[in-house]
Write an enzyme that holds these catalytic residues in place. Sequence first.
Site, PDB file in Angstrom:
ATOM      1  N   VAL A 118      85.102  76.390   7.260  1.00 48.76           N
ATOM      2  CA  VAL A 118      84.452  75.566   8.269  1.00 48.76           C
ATOM      3  C   VAL A 118      83.013  75.267   7.871  1.00 48.76           C
ATOM      4  O   VAL A 118      82.430  74.274   8.289  1.00 48.76           O
ATOM      5  CB  VAL A 118      84.511  76.255   9.654  1.00 48.76           C
ATOM      6  N   ASN A 120      79.738  74.076   5.652  1.00 46.35           N
ATOM      7  CA  ASN A 120      79.519  72.835   4.903  1.00 46.35           C
ATOM      8  C   ASN A 120      78.705  73.068   3.627  1.00 46.35           C
ATOM      9  O   ASN A 120      77.931  74.007   3.552  1.00 46.35           O
ATOM     10  CB  ASN A 120      78.788  71.819   5.798  1.00 46.35           C
ATOM     11  N   HIS A 175      83.732  65.095   4.652  1.00 45.56           N
ATOM     12  CA  HIS A 175      83.018  65.351   5.903  1.00 45.56           C
ATOM     13  C   HIS A 175      81.530  65.307   5.571  1.00 45.56           C
ATOM     14  O   HIS A 175      80.873  66.320   5.395  1.00 45.56           O
ATOM     15  CB  HIS A 175      83.405  66.717   6.465  1.00 45.56           C
TER      16      HIS A 175
END
Length: 303
Positions: A118, A120, A175
């Site tokens: 999860v 980054n 993302h």
Amino acid sequence: MPANKTIAIIGSGSVGASIASALILRNVSSTVLLVDVDPKVAEGQSLDLTDSLFLSSSHVKVGTYAEAGQADIIVITAGAKQKPGETRMQLIEKNYAILQNVITNMSPINPNAKILLVANPVEILAHITQKISGLPHNQVFGSGTFLDSGRLRSALGRKLGVNDTAIHCYVLGEHGDHQFVAWSSATVGGVPLLEYPQLKEVDLRALAHEVKRKAYQIIDLKGATYYGIGACVSSLCESILNHQCHIRPVSCWVEKYQCYVSVPAVIGARGIENVIDIRLNEEETKSMESAVEAMKQTIVHYT
């Protein structure tokens, strides 16, 4: 609820606690294990979450890294945040060191465990985690553009006057800065999205940018985002443990690109059951190639 299944969450901050809360309230697993570099934080979150257990059949407890390594699903939220003036590579270097420490402390890892990243930049960290852990590619993946795609569907639902679940439209690539929307393949109730008259006056580039910037807006207002990703991770874990085979846009290994990238994938008991080769037009193909190239330029340092 699958019997005797454990989901370990590495990192007990706001994101980790929100994921734990969503897991508990959805009865996704029998045990939620909290692990943090600061045991007091994990203990505090555990005590707080215990107050919600009367609505659930789950249990929550504080555990060690070694215990987490034997869980059925290991969710890694631990990671450094990018500071003002800090480069992307500097951030990755810091998170690389954190991941090495976490995975070393969890070893030997359950060979059947699924690791869900999860932190980054999630595609890069998923790549690094797979290399360090040695687990098969299908067992290591990241939350990717699942949340971005959810934000997009919500925005489109409001404009079209339909429920979000009727919209099939994905944010792909990364993302981050290289994300893009696959408009050409999007549908609503089986009808191509771009044929809807309500979208004729909508600036699709502006809408995609608005979705991309939503996280920054939330961070500016309250400092961090965590409820949305909590819901997304809970859904992914549920799809794994119950072999629901939902299709979600996640950071996964794509053989033809030879790297981790956010694309739709079937999520089931094996983790990534199958990667969907979504149809892209010429412009979208170039956007994907740009995202892949950006990934490869970074991961070359960790291959």
